[in-house]
Design a protein around this motif. Structure first.
Motif, PDB file in Angstrom:
ATOM      1  N   ALA A   1       0.879  -1.005  -0.264  1.00  0.00           N
ATOM      2  CA  ALA A   1       0.021  -0.160  -0.090  1.00  0.00           C
ATOM      3  C   ALA A   1       0.867   1.176   0.131  1.00  0.00           C
ATOM      4  O   ALA A   1       0.364   2.203   0.395  1.00  0.00           O
ATOM      5  CB  ALA A   1      -0.882  -0.084   1.124  1.00  0.00           C
ATOM      6  N   ARG A   2       2.036   1.120  -0.281  1.00  0.00           N
ATOM      7  CA  ARG A   2       2.813   2.335  -0.438  1.00  0.00           C
ATOM      8  C   ARG A   2       2.524   3.527  -1.518  1.00  0.00           C
ATOM      9  O   ARG A   2       1.752   3.056  -2.508  1.00  0.00           O
ATOM     10  CB  ARG A   2       4.419   2.148  -0.775  1.00  0.00           C
ATOM     11  N   LYS A   3       2.528   4.733  -1.074  1.00  0.00           N
ATOM     12  CA  LYS A   3       2.283   5.921  -2.238  1.00  0.00           C
ATOM     13  C   LYS A   3       3.267   5.794  -3.201  1.00  0.00           C
ATOM     14  O   LYS A   3       4.435   5.577  -2.991  1.00  0.00           O
ATOM     15  CB  LYS A   3       1.764   7.136  -1.187  1.00  0.00           C
ATOM     16  N   ARG A   4       2.605   6.195  -4.247  1.00  0.00           N
ATOM     17  CA  ARG A   4       3.518   6.419  -5.442  1.00  0.00           C
ATOM     18  C   ARG A   4       4.143   7.740  -5.280  1.00  0.00           C
ATOM     19  O   ARG A   4       3.547   8.819  -5.208  1.00  0.00           O
ATOM     20  CB  ARG A   4       2.509   6.266  -6.964  1.00  0.00           C
ATOM     21  N   ALA A   5       5.371   7.721  -5.614  1.00  0.00           N
ATOM     22  CA  ALA A   5       6.222   8.941  -5.369  1.00  0.00           C
ATOM     23  C   ALA A   5       6.041  10.137  -6.807  1.00  0.00           C
ATOM     24  O   ALA A   5       6.173   9.366  -7.789  1.00  0.00           O
ATOM     25  CB  ALA A   5       7.679   8.677  -4.843  1.00  0.00           C
ATOM     26  N   VAL A   6       5.858  11.200  -6.197  1.00  0.00           N
ATOM     27  CA  VAL A   6       5.410  12.212  -7.444  1.00  0.00           C
ATOM     28  C   VAL A   6       6.855  12.522  -8.141  1.00  0.00           C
ATOM     29  O   VAL A   6       6.967  12.527  -9.264  1.00  0.00           O
ATOM     30  CB  VAL A   6       4.891  13.426  -6.761  1.00  0.00           C
ATOM     31  N   SER A   7       7.963  12.850  -7.267  1.00  0.00           N
ATOM     32  CA  SER A   7       9.081  13.197  -7.759  1.00  0.00           C
ATOM     33  C   SER A   7      10.241  11.978  -7.394  1.00  0.00           C
ATOM     34  O   SER A   7      11.050  12.305  -6.216  1.00  0.00           O
ATOM     35  CB  SER A   7       9.485  14.530  -7.295  1.00  0.00           C
ATOM     36  N   ALA A   8      10.075  10.883  -7.836  1.00  0.00           N
ATOM     37  CA  ALA A   8      10.917   9.984  -7.597  1.00  0.00           C
ATOM     38  C   ALA A   8      12.529  10.231  -7.949  1.00  0.00           C
ATOM     39  O   ALA A   8      12.535  10.186  -9.463  1.00  0.00           O
ATOM     40  CB  ALA A   8      10.111   8.533  -7.864  1.00  0.00           C
ATOM     41  N   LYS A   9      13.356  10.198  -7.090  1.00  0.00           N
ATOM     42  CA  LYS A   9      14.710  10.270  -7.890  1.00  0.00           C
ATOM     43  C   LYS A   9      15.244   8.645  -8.314  1.00  0.00           C
ATOM     44  O   LYS A   9      15.814   8.638  -9.574  1.00  0.00           O
ATOM     45  CB  LYS A   9      15.690  10.747  -6.790  1.00  0.00           C
ATOM     46  N   LYS A  10      14.807   7.894  -7.559  1.00  0.00           N
ATOM     47  CA  LYS A  10      15.308   6.270  -7.872  1.00  0.00           C
ATOM     48  C   LYS A  10      14.235   5.634  -7.899  1.00  0.00           C
ATOM     49  O   LYS A  10      13.535   5.501  -6.731  1.00  0.00           O
ATOM     50  CB  LYS A  10      16.361   6.021  -7.131  1.00  0.00           C
ATOM     51  N   ALA A  11      13.671   5.008  -8.548  1.00  0.00           N
ATOM     52  CA  ALA A  11      12.568   4.245  -8.870  1.00  0.00           C
ATOM     53  C   ALA A  11      12.808   2.778  -7.999  1.00  0.00           C
ATOM     54  O   ALA A  11      13.614   2.093  -8.761  1.00  0.00           O
ATOM     55  CB  ALA A  11      11.991   4.069 -10.385  1.00  0.00           C
ATOM     56  N   LYS A  12      11.939   2.665  -7.008  1.00  0.00           N
ATOM     57  CA  LYS A  12      12.326   1.530  -6.393  1.00  0.00           C
ATOM     58  C   LYS A  12      11.512   0.383  -7.029  1.00  0.00           C
ATOM     59  O   LYS A  12      10.256   0.569  -7.255  1.00  0.00           O
ATOM     60  CB  LYS A  12      12.037   1.358  -4.684  1.00  0.00           C
ATOM     61  N   SER A  13      11.807  -0.980  -6.847  1.00  0.00           N
ATOM     62  CA  SER A  13      11.102  -1.917  -7.331  1.00  0.00           C
ATOM     63  C   SER A  13      10.029  -2.263  -6.495  1.00  0.00           C
ATOM     64  O   SER A  13       9.796  -2.237  -5.263  1.00  0.00           O
ATOM     65  CB  SER A  13      12.103  -3.164  -7.523  1.00  0.00           C
ATOM     66  N   PHE A  14       8.937  -2.742  -7.143  1.00  0.00           N
ATOM     67  CA  PHE A  14       7.770  -3.181  -6.704  1.00  0.00           C
ATOM     68  C   PHE A  14       7.822  -4.849  -6.273  1.00  0.00           C
ATOM     69  O   PHE A  14       6.785  -5.336  -5.653  1.00  0.00           O
ATOM     70  CB  PHE A  14       6.405  -2.895  -7.480  1.00  0.00           C
ATOM     71  N   ARG A  15       8.892  -5.384  -6.565  1.00  0.00           N
ATOM     72  CA  ARG A  15       8.839  -6.712  -6.390  1.00  0.00           C
ATOM     73  C   ARG A  15      10.364  -6.955  -5.911  1.00  0.00           C
ATOM     74  O   ARG A  15      11.240  -6.514  -5.909  1.00  0.00           O
ATOM     75  CB  ARG A  15       8.797  -7.681  -7.650  1.00  0.00           C
ATOM     76  N   TYR A  16      10.343  -7.975  -4.735  1.00  0.00           N
ATOM     77  CA  TYR A  16      11.660  -8.200  -3.978  1.00  0.00           C
ATOM     78  C   TYR A  16      12.279  -9.331  -4.702  1.00  0.00           C
ATOM     79  O   TYR A  16      11.716 -10.470  -4.747  1.00  0.00           O
ATOM     80  CB  TYR A  16      11.279  -8.807  -2.743  1.00  0.00           C
ATOM     81  N   VAL A  17      13.463  -9.282  -5.270  1.00  0.00           N
ATOM     82  CA  VAL A  17      14.299 -10.350  -6.062  1.00  0.00           C
ATOM     83  C   VAL A  17      15.775  -9.990  -5.550  1.00  0.00           C
ATOM     84  O   VAL A  17      16.151  -8.918  -5.463  1.00  0.00           O
ATOM     85  CB  VAL A  17      14.081  -9.735  -7.347  1.00  0.00           C
ATOM     86  N   ARG A  18      16.418 -10.980  -5.383  1.00  0.00           N
ATOM     87  CA  ARG A  18      17.826 -10.846  -4.968  1.00  0.00           C
ATOM     88  C   ARG A  18      18.843 -11.651  -5.811  1.00  0.00           C
ATOM     89  O   ARG A  18      18.243 -12.805  -6.506  1.00  0.00           O
ATOM     90  CB  ARG A  18      17.918 -11.014  -3.636  1.00  0.00           C
TER      91      ARG A  18
END
Length: 166
Positions: free
Chosen positions: A28-45
């Motif tokens: 449920a995280r809010k979508r960042a308006v001014s995102a400097k670095k786009a974080k992934s919506f999926r955990y992968v390693r």
């Protein structure tokens, strides 16, 4: 080369009674308006040891807590190769490992084999009988499963029970 990441959130496959979600991702995280670095919506390693993360694990929408690429399982200990004998269990495979045992009295070798059950993540959806897979040791996932599939070669062995040393 930039790492492959999922840019937008895709709902995970809901095929169980309980709601399926990855433990490391806050849905449920809010979508960042001014995102400097786009974080992934999926955990992968990256599991290391020279094994590449499959594209199906990065771009897929499955949830598997026992997957070494998207779940909470680390690969440590032995790394083995074998032929898949059975895929009848859900998300598990039976891997046959052939080896030679030396008999000192007769100074000859005899053929032996061991069957190992291994967890097969949905990232390797094309695993069939006769394929050669690489399995890595992990913590016990259930009573009989202590290995996880980390690589898949779609070589078909001619006969299931034929003797094949790697």
């Amino acid at each position: 080369m930039a790492p492959r990441v999922a840019k937008e959130y895709v709902e995970c496959d809901q095929h169980e009674k309980a709601y399926q979600k990855q433990a490391a991702v806050f849905v449920a995280r809010k979508r960042a308006v001014s995102a400097k670095k786009a974080k992934s919506f999926r955990y992968v390693r990256n599991i290391g040891l020279g094994f590449k993360t499959p594209a199906a694990a990065i771009e897929g929408n499955f949830v598997d807590k026992k997957c070494p690429f998207t779940g909470n399982v680390s690969i440590r200990g032995k790394v083995l190769k074998g032929v898949v004998v059975s895929t009848k269990m859900k998300n598990n495979v039976v891997v046959r490992r052939d080896y030679l045992h030396f008999i000192t009295k007769y100074r000859r070798f005899e053929k032996r084999h061991k069957n190992i059950t291994a967890h097969c993540s949905p990232a390797f959806h094309g695993v069939k009988d006769g394929d050669v897979v690489t399995i890595g040791q992990c913590r016990p996932l259930c009573k009989t499963v202590k290995f996880n599939v980390v690589a898949h070669e779609s070589l078909r062995a001619q006969v299931k029970k034929s003797f094949r040393v790697f």
